[in-house]
Design an enzyme around this catalytic site. Structure first.
Site, PDB file in Angstrom:
ATOM      1  CG  HIS A  23      68.622  -6.049  38.678  1.00  0.00           C
ATOM      2  ND1 HIS A  23      67.843  -7.081  39.146  1.00  0.00           N
ATOM      3  CD2 HIS A  23      69.872  -6.543  38.545  1.00  0.00           C
ATOM      4  CE1 HIS A  23      68.582  -8.154  39.310  1.00  0.00           C
ATOM      5  NE2 HIS A  23      69.832  -7.852  38.947  1.00  0.00           N
ATOM      6  N   GLY A  34      47.651   1.041  68.733  1.00  0.00           N
ATOM      7  CA  GLY A  34      47.905   2.448  68.450  1.00  0.00           C
ATOM      8  C   GLY A  34      48.929   2.583  67.333  1.00  0.00           C
ATOM      9  N   GLY A  35      49.487   1.472  66.885  1.00  0.00           N
ATOM     10  CA  GLY A  35      50.433   1.480  65.757  1.00  0.00           C
ATOM     11  C   GLY A  35      49.673   1.517  64.440  1.00  0.00           C
ATOM     12  CB  SER A  82      46.705  -2.824  65.263  1.00  0.00           C
ATOM     13  OG  SER A  82      47.194  -1.730  65.986  1.00  0.00           O
ATOM     14  N   GLY A 110      68.413 -13.873  40.292  1.00  0.00           N
ATOM     15  CA  GLY A 110      68.750 -14.850  41.328  1.00  0.00           C
ATOM     16  C   GLY A 110      70.239 -15.093  41.298  1.00  0.00           C
ATOM     17  CB  CYS A 135      69.163 -10.437  36.352  1.00  0.00           C
ATOM     18  SG  CYS A 135      70.883 -10.411  36.789  1.00  0.00           S
ATOM     19  CD  GLU A 174      64.677  -5.525  39.746  1.00  0.00           C
ATOM     20  OE1 GLU A 174      64.521  -5.215  38.551  1.00  0.00           O
ATOM     21  OE2 GLU A 174      65.359  -6.494  40.124  1.00  0.00           O
TER      22      GLU A 174
END
Ligand code: XMP
Length: 510
Positions: A167, A222-223, A226, A53, A80, A169
């Site tokens: 970090h 159509g995506g 969904s 942070g 961190c 990640e």
């Protein structure tokens, strides 16, 4: 299912920690830093991670976790800023280093028995601040160091508390996922049970229990999101699901036919197809303001939906494709009880429909959704398709919508997509389309002067659509696209290429 909880202290990488833990097949959730210990105890995670942070642990009002977390007997990993929180809490001290480390640093591993298991004697890691533990807290020992920091990683094995300054990640830390996996699986003892096949099985069971004999209505575009919701619900409740596809007439060329084919033939899902083109275009007639267009489209969507719900209902549930980042985004600022964003297409549904919301993807990241879709038989071609804005060509036709401009945008966009596919660029870019406005320019077709439309081609690269850069396409590819548009699209005389990045421009012109 075993899980790890990440407390978010405001780092831009907090989501990434969560994703990496999931990559190590352990389920992980992101919560606000001040989530009460009571809530976390009820979730019963195997381990807790404090994220990084921007604050300094000594600053007034610096974010701190609930102190009771330290008495829960759960392993904790501080990253961190989270590392500073640990050091500070147990009586150590943190100090700004004389020569600060930003970016890549060589980490020398002094002890690779648990957190650094299988990581050898050193890795390159990514540092993003210049503080280090000066006085180690009681009960902690050094596990790794760098040239500038004698305590880049520390641990208290008895309590299973660990702190690292770098970090793990981010991709710049070599084998960072291994470190997070060591914390989740070895130190915390979480079983690697999270994978998309087991997600599908659990979700199917949960949906069946939740829905019972009720009926569910799902809007599909159509995506990918969904479509995945529909495929998942279809597997769970079959005929109790009704999918509705509303064609507003502002889709990609032939898209309505493709969506119907995908659902009916490929996925075997019953689809209610609503041809609402005339109704949408009638309401949009003469409207040029982009926000007005969006509002009208959202409102008409809701109206079409109500008609379908009345005709084919009654329905008790409405399915939505909300993803985990949306849940987090709306939840973090408002406390742990996540508030859910309403879907832009159906957000305006009247309350009297009394539809309860079901969101089977609300725990997934986009890449996880893609995996689920693949496992459910959604074709590869759809998984790779570029995102398409809900209001469709309404935001790619600048100014008022006319049949001519809509046709030009459709045909020219198809050419852009086809040529990018042929040249191997399609999968590398975020979005690619052609837009058209009211600008006109003279062209010569045969011997005739034509005062036609200027078509703007836009191809951008992006990670998350928040920022974007225009793609440096080869000149010969641009030439081919331009030639095809002016030759094949009636009424298009000039082609321009948009070379503005986002910011200051946006991806869509309206
Ligand atoms: P902008 O133009 O804001 O677009 O840079 C960022 C991303 O969002 C998509 N977009 C929309 N999607 N409804 C949507 O569903 C909208 O009104 C809308 N406007 C933009 C755009 O395609 C890009 O991926």
């Amino acid at each position: 299912m075993d899980k790890i909880v990440v407390l978010d202290f405001g780092s831009q990488y907090s989501h990434l920690i969560c994703r990496r833990i999931r990559e190590a097949n352990v389920y992980c959730e992101l919560l606000p830093y001040d989530t009460p210990a009571k809530v976390i105890r009820e979730m019963n995670p195997k381990g807790i991670i404090f994220s990084g942070g921007p604050a300094s642990v000594y600053a007034k009002g610096a974010p701190k976790p609930d102190k009771k977390l330290f008495e829960m007997g759960k392993p904790i990993l501080g990253i961190c800023y989270g590392h500073q929180v640990l050091v500070n809490n147990f009586g150590g001290s943190v100090r700004r280093q004389a020569s600060r480390e930003y970016g890549r640093a060589g980490l020398k591993i002094d002890d690779n028995s648990d957190l650094f298991k299988d990581l050898g004697t050193g890795i390159n890691c990514w540092m993003s601040h210049g503080d280090a533990a000066e006085k180690l807290p009681e009960g902690f020992q050094v596990l790794a160091h760098t040239d500038n920091s004698s305590s880049a990683a520390i641990g208290n094995r008895e309590k299973k508390f660990y702190g690292i300054q770098f970090h793990p990640e981010v991709v710049h830390t070599e084998r960072g996922v291994q470190l997070l996996k060591n914390f989740a699986q070895e130190i915390s003892g979480a079983k690697p049970e999270w994978d998309m096949q087991s997600f599908i099985e659990t979700t199917v069971k949960e949906v069946r229990e939740k829905v019972g004999k009720d009926h569910v209505l799902a809007a599909v575009s159509g995506g990918i999101d969904s479509t995945t919701v529909a495929a998942l619900l279809n597997k769970a409740i079959g005929k109790q699901l009704s999918c509705v596809f509303i064609n507003h007439g502002l889709l990609r060329q032939d898209e309505e036919k493709e969506v119907v084919k995908l659902f009916k033939d490929h996925l075997g899902i019953n689809l209610i197809y609503v041809d609402a083109e005339k109704r949408f275009l009638a309401r949009l007639k003469g409207v040029s303001d982009p926000e007005k267009k969006r509002k009208i489209i959202g409102d008409q969507f809701a109206k079409e939906f109500v008609t379908v719900a009345k005709k084919h209902g009654p329905f008790q549930w409405l399915a939505q494709g909300t993803l985990y980042p949306d849940v987090i985004e709306s939840g973090v600022s408002k406390g742990p009880a996540a508030v859910i964003k309403t879907h832009h297409n159906v957000g305006g549904l009247p309350k009297w429909l009394k539809l309860k919301i079901i969101e089977p993807l609300r725990y997934l990241y986009k890449d996880e959704v893609r995996k689920v879709a693949g496992l459910l038989g959604v074709p590869d071609e759809l998984l790779k398709r570029h995102p398409f804005p809900g209001p469709g060509l309404a935001v790619r036709v600048i100014g008022v919508l006319t049949p001519d401009k809509i046709r030009i945008a459709k045909q020219a966009s198809k050419i852009v997509e086809d040529e990018l596919k042929a040249a191997g660029f399609y999968d590398k870019v975020w979005q690619a389309y052609a837009a058209v406005g009211d600008d006109r320019a003279v062209g010569v077709l045969g011997d005739e002067r034509v005062y036609g439309h200027v078509v703007m081609v836009r191809v951008v690269e992006s990670i998350d659509a928040m920022t974007a850069d225009w793609t440096r396409l080869p000149y010969d590819l641009l030439e081919k696209i331009s030639n095809r548009i002016t030759n094949e699209v009636d009424g298009a005389t000039w082609v321009t290429y948009a070379v503005s990045s986002k910011p200051p421009a946006t991806i869509e012109p309206q």
